[in-house]
Motif scaffolding. Structure first.
Motif, PDB file in Angstrom:
ATOM      1  N   MET A 117       0.834  -1.198   0.000  1.00 24.13           N
ATOM      2  CA  MET A 117       0.000   0.000   0.000  1.00 24.13           C
ATOM      3  C   MET A 117       0.873   1.255   0.000  1.00 24.13           C
ATOM      4  SD  MET A 117      -3.047   1.275   2.571  1.00 24.13           S
ATOM      5  CE  MET A 117      -3.868  -0.289   2.490  1.00 24.13           C
ATOM      6  N   GLY A 118       1.905   1.267   0.840  1.00 20.21           N
ATOM      7  CA  GLY A 118       2.815   2.414   0.875  1.00 20.21           C
ATOM      8  C   GLY A 118       3.503   2.614  -0.467  1.00 20.21           C
ATOM      9  N   SER A 119       3.893   1.530  -1.103  1.00 22.28           N
ATOM     10  CA  SER A 119       4.535   1.609  -2.421  1.00 22.28           C
ATOM     11  C   SER A 119       3.571   2.172  -3.460  1.00 22.28           C
ATOM     12  CB  SER A 119       5.029   0.232  -2.859  1.00 22.28           C
ATOM     13  OG  SER A 119       6.030  -0.259  -1.998  1.00 22.28           O
ATOM     14  N   ASP A 120       2.324   1.698  -3.438  1.00 21.77           N
ATOM     15  CA  ASP A 120       1.324   2.196  -4.381  1.00 21.77           C
ATOM     16  C   ASP A 120       1.058   3.687  -4.161  1.00 21.77           C
ATOM     17  OD1 ASP A 120       1.129  -0.325  -5.486  1.00 21.77           O
ATOM     18  OD2 ASP A 120      -0.766  -0.821  -4.471  1.00 21.77           O
ATOM     19  N   HIS A 121       0.982   4.089  -2.895  1.00 21.23           N
ATOM     20  CA  HIS A 121       0.761   5.502  -2.591  1.00 21.23           C
ATOM     21  C   HIS A 121       1.937   6.344  -3.068  1.00 21.23           C
ATOM     22  CE1 HIS A 121      -2.234   4.593   0.922  1.00 21.23           C
ATOM     23  NE2 HIS A 121      -2.693   4.222  -0.263  1.00 21.23           N
ATOM     24  N   ALA A 122       3.147   5.861  -2.837  1.00 22.44           N
ATOM     25  CA  ALA A 122       4.341   6.600  -3.254  1.00 22.44           C
ATOM     26  C   ALA A 122       4.346   6.808  -4.764  1.00 22.44           C
ATOM     27  CB  ALA A 122       5.600   5.867  -2.807  1.00 22.44           C
ATOM     28  N   LYS A 123       3.958   5.785  -5.522  1.00 22.42           N
ATOM     29  CA  LYS A 123       3.912   5.907  -6.987  1.00 22.42           C
ATOM     30  C   LYS A 123       2.888   6.959  -7.411  1.00 22.42           C
ATOM     31  CE  LYS A 123       5.219   1.111  -7.899  1.00 22.42           C
ATOM     32  NZ  LYS A 123       4.800  -0.150  -8.509  1.00 22.42           N
ATOM     33  N   ALA A 124       1.713   6.939  -6.795  1.00 21.67           N
ATOM     34  CA  ALA A 124       0.666   7.912  -7.132  1.00 21.67           C
ATOM     35  C   ALA A 124       1.113   9.329  -6.761  1.00 21.67           C
ATOM     36  CB  ALA A 124      -0.638   7.556  -6.418  1.00 21.67           C
TER      37      ALA A 124
END
Length: 147
Positions: A117-124
């Motif tokens: 989730m943190g990785s997905d948020h960072a990408k966005a």
């Protein structure tokens, strides 16, 4: 005649490479993106943010973290006692920052295992920062990610 054709093809190729390379130029400055309040609510009250400073078109500084309503940073506050997660944010957040620095393409940021989730948020957030940086717009981008 073959020499002229070769020169012409070389020029066309060179112009094509210059045109492709010039399409994504960031403007120097500091740009920030953060999760929307609704996304932070879905993230157990933690609001992820990303601040990137560009100098000479390259990342000079990058800060990705998450803060709660009291201003605590997840990378500093979270311990195995109060935040049972493996890996701990103090481990995966710095790794994710390095992954962000490694590419200018948000879609190519390597995720950190155990912190999906943190990785997905960072990408966005990174995508929003790049859009702001290309426009030279230093207002904070608010990103709503569906949970």
């Amino acid at each position: 005649m073959k020499k002229m054709v070769a020169i012409a093809l070389s020029l066309v190729l060179a112009l094509g490479l210059v045109a492709c390379g010039g399409s994504s130029k960031v403007k120097d400055g500091t740009y920030t993106a953060e999760l929307s309040d609704a996304a932070a609510e879905a993230n157990h009250g933690w609001k992820d943010y990303l601040t990137v400073t560009y100098k000479d078109g390259k990342i000079a500084e990058l800060d990705f973290d998450s803060k709660d309503a009291d201003g605590n940073l997840k990378s500093e506050w979270a311990t195995p006692d109060n935040y049972p997660m493996t890996p701990q944010p103090s481990e995966w957040i710095p790794q994710l920052e390095e992954n962000l620095k490694a590419t200018s393409d948000p879609d190519k940021v390597a995720a950190v295992a155990g912190a999906t989730m943190g990785s997905d948020h960072a990408k966005a957030l990174y995508k929003a920062v790049i859009e702001k940086a290309e426009a030279g717009d230093s207002t904070v981008a608010v990103v709503d990610v569906g949970e």
